[in-house]
Design a protein around this motif. Sequence first.
Motif, short mmCIF file in Angstrom:
data_model
loop_
_atom_site.label_atom_id
_atom_site.label_comp_id
_atom_site.label_asym_id
_atom_site.label_seq_id
_atom_site.Cartn_x
_atom_site.Cartn_y
_atom_site.Cartn_z
N GLY A 91 0.80 -1.21 -0.02
CA GLY A 91 0.10 0.09 0.11
C GLY A 91 0.91 1.35 0.15
O GLY A 91 0.37 2.12 -0.74
N GLN A 92 1.87 1.31 0.65
CA GLN A 92 3.00 2.29 0.58
C GLN A 92 3.55 2.79 -0.61
O GLN A 92 3.68 3.75 -1.04
CB GLN A 92 3.85 2.15 1.85
N GLU A 93 3.76 1.60 -1.13
CA GLU A 93 4.27 1.54 -2.54
C GLU A 93 3.31 1.93 -3.73
O GLU A 93 3.58 2.99 -4.28
CB GLU A 93 5.00 0.28 -2.97
N VAL A 94 2.24 1.64 -3.43
CA VAL A 94 1.22 2.11 -4.49
C VAL A 94 0.75 3.60 -4.07
O VAL A 94 0.60 4.38 -5.07
CB VAL A 94 -0.17 1.29 -4.45
N GLU A 95 0.95 4.00 -2.77
CA GLU A 95 0.57 5.52 -2.72
C GLU A 95 1.68 6.15 -3.21
O GLU A 95 1.62 7.31 -3.71
CB GLU A 95 0.37 5.59 -1.20
N LYS A 96 3.10 5.81 -2.88
CA LYS A 96 4.11 6.58 -3.42
C LYS A 96 3.98 6.64 -5.10
O LYS A 96 4.27 7.98 -5.65
CB LYS A 96 5.46 5.65 -3.25
N ARG A 97 3.83 5.72 -5.54
CA ARG A 97 3.76 5.86 -7.03
C ARG A 97 2.54 6.68 -7.47
O ARG A 97 2.63 7.21 -8.69
CB ARG A 97 3.76 4.32 -7.75
N ALA A 98 1.52 6.56 -6.96
CA ALA A 98 0.20 7.45 -7.54
C ALA A 98 0.40 8.76 -7.19
O ALA A 98 0.14 9.42 -7.79
CB ALA A 98 -0.94 6.70 -6.47
N ASN A 99 1.40 9.00 -6.09
CA ASN A 99 1.76 10.46 -6.01
C ASN A 99 2.79 11.07 -6.65
O ASN A 99 3.30 12.06 -6.45
CB ASN A 99 1.70 10.82 -4.61
N SER A 100 3.55 10.25 -7.32
CA SER A 100 4.91 10.66 -7.97
C SER A 100 4.58 11.35 -9.24
O SER A 100 3.29 11.58 -9.69
CB SER A 100 5.76 9.17 -8.43
N LYS A 101 5.48 12.36 -9.36
CA LYS A 101 5.42 13.20 -10.62
C LYS A 101 5.82 12.77 -11.75
O LYS A 101 5.94 13.49 -12.84
CB LYS A 101 6.56 14.44 -10.08
N ASN A 102 6.21 11.51 -11.96
CA ASN A 102 6.62 10.64 -13.33
C ASN A 102 5.38 11.07 -14.11
O ASN A 102 4.17 10.94 -13.95
CB ASN A 102 6.76 9.39 -12.85
N LYS A 103 5.76 11.11 -15.44
CA LYS A 103 4.76 11.08 -16.44
C LYS A 103 3.98 9.93 -16.69
O LYS A 103 4.73 8.74 -16.71
CB LYS A 103 5.17 11.87 -17.83
N THR A 104 2.98 9.89 -17.07
CA THR A 104 2.12 8.53 -17.30
C THR A 104 2.33 8.48 -18.87
O THR A 104 2.35 9.35 -19.65
CB THR A 104 0.70 8.51 -16.94
N ILE A 105 2.19 7.13 -19.32
CA ILE A 105 2.30 6.98 -20.76
C ILE A 105 1.01 6.23 -21.34
O ILE A 105 0.54 5.03 -20.63
CB ILE A 105 3.46 5.91 -21.22
N PRO A 106 0.02 7.03 -22.04
CA PRO A 106 -0.98 6.27 -22.34
C PRO A 106 -1.04 5.17 -23.37
O PRO A 106 0.16 5.34 -24.22
CB PRO A 106 -1.85 7.50 -23.11
N VAL A 107 -1.67 4.16 -23.04
CA VAL A 107 -1.55 2.81 -23.91
C VAL A 107 -2.99 2.22 -23.82
O VAL A 107 -3.67 2.46 -22.77
CB VAL A 107 -0.88 1.81 -23.07
N SER A 108 -3.42 1.83 -25.19
CA SER A 108 -4.58 1.57 -25.53
C SER A 108 -4.70 0.10 -25.04
O SER A 108 -3.58 -0.84 -25.11
CB SER A 108 -5.02 1.72 -26.96
N LEU A 109 -5.91 -0.45 -24.91
CA LEU A 109 -5.96 -1.84 -24.49
C LEU A 109 -5.57 -2.73 -25.71
O LEU A 109 -4.90 -3.86 -25.69
CB LEU A 109 -7.32 -2.02 -24.14
N ASP A 110 -5.96 -2.32 -26.96
CA ASP A 110 -5.36 -3.09 -28.05
C ASP A 110 -3.96 -3.19 -28.06
O ASP A 110 -3.45 -4.17 -28.84
CB ASP A 110 -5.88 -2.35 -29.39
#
Length: 84
Positions: A63-82
């Motif tokens: 849970g700590q790791e999930v929270e850390k990553r959710a709050n990180s400033k790293n850019k997300t990369i959009p990916v389609s399900l296909d």
Amino acid sequence: MMDKILSNYSASISEFKKSPTKILNNAKGESVAILNHNTPYGYFVPSALYEQFINLADDYLLGQEVEKRANSKNKTIPVSLDAL
């Protein structure tokens, strides 16, 4: 000042050495505080309870790791399900 005993069952080290099976049977699957001069020295914890502790610790750390990553400033990369 007396240390808090975090168990419903306790035994001195001497008692535990003499008859560990008797003490564990009396505890009925719960933890047993092992006392040295009436001070908690350690706890004997049944394997099922220890496994629960480990699982809780793992869940907490995850849970700590999930929270850390959710709050990180790293850019997300959009990916389609296909694309997956």
